[in-house]
Motif scaffolding. Structure first.
Motif, PDB file in Angstrom:
ATOM      1  N   ILE A   1       0.846  -1.188   0.000  1.00 20.49           N
ATOM      2  CA  ILE A   1       0.000   0.000   0.000  1.00 20.49           C
ATOM      3  C   ILE A   1       0.886   1.244   0.000  1.00 20.49           C
ATOM      4  O   ILE A   1       2.021   1.216   0.491  1.00 20.49           O
ATOM      5  N   PRO A   2       0.379   2.356  -0.538  1.00 17.50           N
ATOM      6  CA  PRO A   2       1.176   3.591  -0.578  1.00 17.50           C
ATOM      7  C   PRO A   2       1.327   4.207   0.811  1.00 17.50           C
ATOM      8  O   PRO A   2       0.592   3.864   1.745  1.00 17.50           O
TER       9      PRO A   2
ATOM     10  N   LYS B   1     -13.493  -0.800   1.329  1.00 19.24           N
ATOM     11  CA  LYS B   1     -12.818  -2.087   1.263  1.00 19.24           C
ATOM     12  C   LYS B   1     -11.516  -2.056   0.464  1.00 19.24           C
ATOM     13  O   LYS B   1     -10.705  -2.969   0.561  1.00 19.24           O
ATOM     14  N   LYS B   2     -11.306  -0.982  -0.342  1.00 20.19           N
ATOM     15  CA  LYS B   2     -10.196  -1.022  -1.283  1.00 20.19           C
ATOM     16  C   LYS B   2      -9.175   0.103  -1.144  1.00 20.19           C
ATOM     17  O   LYS B   2      -8.117   0.038  -1.752  1.00 20.19           O
ATOM     18  N   LYS B   3      -9.485   1.130  -0.361  1.00 16.10           N
ATOM     19  CA  LYS B   3      -8.563   2.260  -0.258  1.00 16.10           C
ATOM     20  C   LYS B   3      -7.761   2.167   1.030  1.00 16.10           C
ATOM     21  O   LYS B   3      -8.331   2.168   2.130  1.00 16.10           O
ATOM     22  N   PHE B   4      -6.432   2.114   0.886  1.00 16.71           N
ATOM     23  CA  PHE B   4      -5.539   2.025   2.024  1.00 16.71           C
ATOM     24  C   PHE B   4      -4.371   2.982   1.838  1.00 16.71           C
ATOM     25  O   PHE B   4      -3.911   3.187   0.722  1.00 16.71           O
ATOM     26  N   VAL B   5      -3.871   3.543   2.940  1.00 19.25           N
ATOM     27  CA  VAL B   5      -2.654   4.333   2.899  1.00 19.25           C
ATOM     28  C   VAL B   5      -1.990   4.232   4.275  1.00 19.25           C
ATOM     29  O   VAL B   5      -2.666   4.231   5.314  1.00 19.25           O
ATOM     30  N   ARG B   6      -0.662   4.118   4.267  1.00 13.42           N
ATOM     31  CA  ARG B   6       0.081   4.055   5.522  1.00 13.42           C
ATOM     32  C   ARG B   6       0.526   5.459   5.895  1.00 13.42           C
ATOM     33  O   ARG B   6       1.220   6.132   5.134  1.00 13.42           O
ATOM     34  N   LEU B   7       0.085   5.929   7.075  1.00 16.15           N
ATOM     35  CA  LEU B   7       0.361   7.281   7.506  1.00 16.15           C
ATOM     36  C   LEU B   7       1.655   7.367   8.298  1.00 16.15           C
ATOM     37  O   LEU B   7       2.033   6.433   9.007  1.00 16.15           O
ATOM     38  N   GLY B   8       2.336   8.516   8.158  1.00 20.23           N
ATOM     39  CA  GLY B   8       3.573   8.671   8.904  1.00 20.23           C
ATOM     40  C   GLY B   8       4.010  10.133   8.927  1.00 20.23           C
ATOM     41  O   GLY B   8       3.405  10.985   8.316  1.00 20.23           O
TER      42      GLY B   8
ATOM     43  N   LYS C   1      -6.440  15.249   2.856  1.00 17.26           N
ATOM     44  CA  LYS C   1      -5.060  15.400   2.420  1.00 17.26           C
ATOM     45  C   LYS C   1      -4.575  14.199   1.619  1.00 17.26           C
ATOM     46  O   LYS C   1      -3.850  14.347   0.624  1.00 17.26           O
ATOM     47  N   VAL C   2      -4.967  12.989   2.016  1.00 17.71           N
ATOM     48  CA  VAL C   2      -4.495  11.793   1.293  1.00 17.71           C
ATOM     49  C   VAL C   2      -5.323  11.523   0.041  1.00 17.71           C
ATOM     50  O   VAL C   2      -5.041  10.590  -0.711  1.00 17.71           O
ATOM     51  N   GLY C   3      -6.362  12.323  -0.200  1.00 20.12           N
ATOM     52  CA  GLY C   3      -7.148  12.182  -1.424  1.00 20.12           C
ATOM     53  C   GLY C   3      -8.292  11.199  -1.340  1.00 20.12           C
ATOM     54  O   GLY C   3      -8.930  10.896  -2.350  1.00 20.12           O
ATOM     55  N   PHE C   4      -8.605  10.738  -0.122  1.00 17.37           N
ATOM     56  CA  PHE C   4      -9.732   9.809   0.005  1.00 17.37           C
ATOM     57  C   PHE C   4     -11.077  10.527  -0.089  1.00 17.37           C
ATOM     58  O   PHE C   4     -12.078   9.927  -0.473  1.00 17.37           O
ATOM     59  N   CYS C   5     -11.090  11.788   0.304  1.00 17.09           N
ATOM     60  CA  CYS C   5     -12.317  12.584   0.247  1.00 17.09           C
ATOM     61  C   CYS C   5     -12.002  13.954  -0.357  1.00 17.09           C
ATOM     62  O   CYS C   5     -10.894  14.469  -0.209  1.00 17.09           O
ATOM     63  N   ARG C   6     -12.982  14.526  -1.011  1.00 18.66           N
ATOM     64  CA  ARG C   6     -12.776  15.814  -1.662  1.00 18.66           C
ATOM     65  C   ARG C   6     -12.989  16.986  -0.714  1.00 18.66           C
ATOM     66  O   ARG C   6     -12.535  18.098  -0.986  1.00 18.66           O
ATOM     67  N   SER C   7     -13.678  16.753   0.388  1.00 16.84           N
ATOM     68  CA  SER C   7     -13.968  17.842   1.319  1.00 16.84           C
ATOM     69  C   SER C   7     -14.158  17.264   2.721  1.00 16.84           C
ATOM     70  O   SER C   7     -14.348  16.046   2.899  1.00 16.84           O
TER      71      SER C   7
END
Length: 386
Positions: free
Chosen positions: A322-323, A379-386, A337-343
């Motif tokens: 995952i990114p 179910k399909k969108k993942f991102v590793r935060l840091g 910020k990660v682009g999962f939502c527009r607002s």
């Protein structure tokens, strides 16, 4: 195999043969004389990469190679510069020589995923070899061999003419140039999608006019794209490329799993040697189809890994590849910020719907603060935060 048996084998992927009697004669003569039939497929490099749609006629041509015949791949670097409207209702945009050359290299590199590429089995030609030498007088003489009425018989031209949609004069030239390709390379058989039938028959006419034996024309069905509605096309974005990764975001496995159920039969028939089993659920059929396709263009281990990744993602697990993103703070801000939502409003709705998780735990508080971990939406969108 006898010529009749060979034609029965071809029926799986061939929609029409003009004509079967002529093909039987050519196959029979080749078997007795040892003649290697020249089997033509033209590909205009209007976009990079070979797709599964291209693979339908390529698979039939591979069958001819296995019977001892030679595939002649015509890279239409000259015709791509003209623009063919086949399959669309508007003109195809003209490309620069640099774009055409770059796209052509991807085709040449990738057809080997389906075709044999040894010199005895494959000949690659660019039609600029002969069309680039044609002067204005020769082009006008070629154009004189067909009438406007004959060219308007082509379905897409006829539809555009009847609906008062503009047709450029250069588009009328395209079928003539493609037809001349068959004369130039002495094609015995020409393949194409069923939208190429008119163009292929022009080549047959030109060969006869030149005193040559006319090519047999074989057309295959058009593979419907992942949208379930239109012909698979790079320009439509509904394609699966033979170079797509096996799994992960944008991978072959996931794209096959996204296909509408009603496409299963067509994909099995045109792209594999298998069928959808009686009583097999659409999901199980897609898994099996996806593994067959990934195995062909990658390998069995890659297909197994792609299946595991997909099942992990769709069953709420966290996939391995995952990114990452540098984002911490309020959950609403992070989702944007990660682009999962527009607002923030959309982020608030997703949280209230229960679709947001961090490290597998559902986030219920819109004021929550996140400082790391794996953020998941749906179910399909993942991102590793840091």
């Amino acid at each position: 195999m006898s010529p009749a048996d060979q034609i029965e084998t071809l029926r799986r992927r061939c929609e029409r043969i003009v004509s079967e009697d002529e093909l039987i004669k050519k196959l029979g003569y080749a078997a007795k004389s040892g003649k290697q039939l020249r089997v033509k497929l033209g590909m205009d490099p209007t976009a990079p990469d070979v797709t599964l749609g291209h693979c339908v006629p390529l698979k039939v041509i591979r069958q001819f190679q296995d019977w001892g015949h030679k595939a002649v791949l015509i890279i239409g670097d000259a015709t791509a510069a003209v623009g063919d409207p086949t399959g669309v209702n508007t003109t195809r945009p003209l490309l620069s020589p640099e774009q055409i050359a770059a796209n052509a290299e991807t085709y040449i590199a990738q057809v080997g995923k389906v075709l044999r590429t040894d010199d005895d089995a494959l000949e690659v030609r660019r039609n600029s070899e002969w069309l680039g030498q044609m002067d204005l007088t020769q082009l006008i003489k070629l154009a004189a061999r067909k009438t406007v009425a004959q060219v308007l018989e082509r379905d897409d031209f006829k539809q555009r003419y009847e609906s008062n949609t503009p047709i450029g004069l250069h588009e009328f030239i395209y079928p003539l140039l493609q037809g001349w390709d068959s004369v130039a390379i002495d094609a015995d058989i020409e393949f194409g999608g069923n939208d190429q039938l008119f163009n292929n028959l022009v080549g047959r006419d030109f060969q006869q006019q030149e005193g040559k034996a006319p090519q047999v024309v074989i057309v295959t069905p058009l593979l419907v794209g992942t949208d379930g509605a239109l012909k698979m096309s790079k320009s439509k974005g509904n394609y699966i490329a033979v170079t797509d990764p096996p799994g992960g975001d944008g991978g072959m496995f996931g794209k096959v799993m996204s296909l509408p159920d009603e496409l299963m039969a067509q994909y099995f028939t045109l792209l594999t040697e298998s069928e959808q089993h009686d009583g097999e659920s659409p999901r199980d059929a897609k898994v099996r189809l996806a593994k067959l396709i990934v195995t062909e263009f990658h390998d069995a281990a890659a297909a197994d890994d792609a299946e595991k990744q997909f099942m992990t993602a769709t069953h709420g697990g966290i996939p391995d590849d995952i990114p990452t993103a540098s984002a911490t703070g309020n959950i609403l801000d992070v989702l944007v910020k990660v682009g999962f939502c527009r607002s923030k409003g959309e982020a608030r709705r997703k949280i209230n719907e229960g679709g947001v998780r961090v490290d597998g735990e559902k986030v219920a508080d819109i004021d929550a603060t996140v400082s790391g971990g794996v953020l998941q939406l749906g179910k399909k969108k993942f991102v590793r935060l840091g």
